[in-house]
Scaffold this motif. Sequence first.
Motif, PDB file in Angstrom:
ATOM      1  N   LEU A 104      48.892  89.917  62.440  1.00 31.31           N
ATOM      2  CA  LEU A 104      49.437  88.805  63.212  1.00 31.31           C
ATOM      3  C   LEU A 104      49.668  89.238  64.659  1.00 31.31           C
ATOM      4  O   LEU A 104      49.456  88.461  65.593  1.00 31.31           O
ATOM      5  N   LYS A 105      50.054  90.493  64.849  1.00 32.56           N
ATOM      6  CA  LYS A 105      50.284  91.039  66.193  1.00 32.56           C
ATOM      7  C   LYS A 105      48.991  90.979  67.018  1.00 32.56           C
ATOM      8  O   LYS A 105      49.011  90.609  68.199  1.00 32.56           O
ATOM      9  N   GLN A 106      47.850  91.330  66.414  1.00 37.76           N
ATOM     10  CA  GLN A 106      46.563  91.272  67.118  1.00 37.76           C
ATOM     11  C   GLN A 106      46.223  89.832  67.520  1.00 37.76           C
ATOM     12  O   GLN A 106      45.761  89.586  68.629  1.00 37.76           O
ATOM     13  N   LEU A 107      46.447  88.895  66.609  1.00 41.14           N
ATOM     14  CA  LEU A 107      46.130  87.487  66.885  1.00 41.14           C
ATOM     15  C   LEU A 107      47.025  86.940  67.992  1.00 41.14           C
ATOM     16  O   LEU A 107      46.547  86.220  68.878  1.00 41.14           O
ATOM     17  N   LEU A 108      48.317  87.283  67.957  1.00 40.12           N
ATOM     18  CA  LEU A 108      49.238  86.800  68.986  1.00 40.12           C
ATOM     19  C   LEU A 108      48.918  87.404  70.354  1.00 40.12           C
ATOM     20  O   LEU A 108      48.982  86.718  71.374  1.00 40.12           O
ATOM     21  N   LYS A 109      48.574  88.682  70.371  1.00 38.95           N
ATOM     22  CA  LYS A 109      48.221  89.338  71.643  1.00 38.95           C
ATOM     23  C   LYS A 109      46.990  88.664  72.259  1.00 38.95           C
ATOM     24  O   LYS A 109      46.959  88.357  73.454  1.00 38.95           O
ATOM     25  N   LEU A 110      45.972  88.405  71.452  1.00 37.61           N
ATOM     26  CA  LEU A 110      44.765  87.760  71.949  1.00 37.61           C
ATOM     27  C   LEU A 110      45.074  86.332  72.420  1.00 37.61           C
ATOM     28  O   LEU A 110      44.561  85.889  73.438  1.00 37.61           O
ATOM     29  N   SER A 111      45.959  85.652  71.698  1.00 41.45           N
ATOM     30  CA  SER A 111      46.337  84.295  72.079  1.00 41.45           C
ATOM     31  C   SER A 111      46.995  84.288  73.458  1.00 41.45           C
ATOM     32  O   SER A 111      46.711  83.420  74.296  1.00 41.45           O
ATOM     33  N   GLU A 112      47.887  85.247  73.718  1.00 37.78           N
ATOM     34  CA  GLU A 112      48.548  85.355  75.029  1.00 37.78           C
ATOM     35  C   GLU A 112      47.538  85.647  76.139  1.00 37.78           C
ATOM     36  O   GLU A 112      47.600  85.068  77.222  1.00 37.78           O
ATOM     37  N   GLU A 113      46.603  86.565  75.865  1.00 36.77           N
ATOM     38  CA  GLU A 113      45.575  86.899  76.858  1.00 36.77           C
ATOM     39  C   GLU A 113      44.707  85.679  77.168  1.00 36.77           C
ATOM     40  O   GLU A 113      44.413  85.399  78.333  1.00 36.77           O
ATOM     41  N   ASN A 114      44.317  84.963  76.140  1.00 36.94           N
ATOM     42  CA  ASN A 114      43.479  83.774  76.336  1.00 36.94           C
ATOM     43  C   ASN A 114      44.221  82.686  77.099  1.00 36.94           C
ATOM     44  O   ASN A 114      43.638  81.995  77.937  1.00 36.94           O
ATOM     45  N   GLN A 115      45.510  82.537  76.819  1.00 37.66           N
ATOM     46  CA  GLN A 115      46.307  81.535  77.528  1.00 37.66           C
ATOM     47  C   GLN A 115      46.397  81.890  79.013  1.00 37.66           C
ATOM     48  O   GLN A 115      46.295  81.007  79.872  1.00 37.66           O
TER      49      GLN A 115
END
Length: 165
Positions: A104-115
């Motif tokens: 979940l940490k990987q998915l959230l980190k990527l989500s923040e970068e994409n945002q």
Amino acid sequence: MTTMANQPKSIIRKHHGGESESNATKELCWGDLEIYEFSSILGDNPAAAEGSPLTLSWKHQKKEVVGIDYHEYMRKSDPRRKRKALYIPGGTRDTYLLSIGYSLKQLLKLSEENQAIRKSRQQNMKTSRFDSFKKVFTIAIKAGKPNKAGSSVVPKPNIVASRSG
């Protein structure tokens, strides 16, 4: 299909039929079809508005060799999906990625970068070349409007010329 020297075979064959090679006719022959299947992994496309993006892995999971006639027969019985049917909702993508081992940490980190990338792109769109054009166009319109005396004020061009000789 490839030969022993790992060079692709030509699909054009010469049909002799008892004739000399100079009179031989050419025909088109299709070989077998190689179908490679790739798994989906965590992608990096910032255009995914919700959920994590997917991309294909570099290594194939499965390779299948089938005859072209069989493939065409199977294709007729299973028509292509419409574009709308190819869309995978964000929650489904995230659930899939979690099930294959992403945290979940990987998915959230990527989500923040994409945002952050999307926000940056929106800012760039606000200050685009169109704004510069609009500013020049507005100045030109104001310059062509008549003044209080009734005559239009057109600025004199500033011409710079040089001559070498």
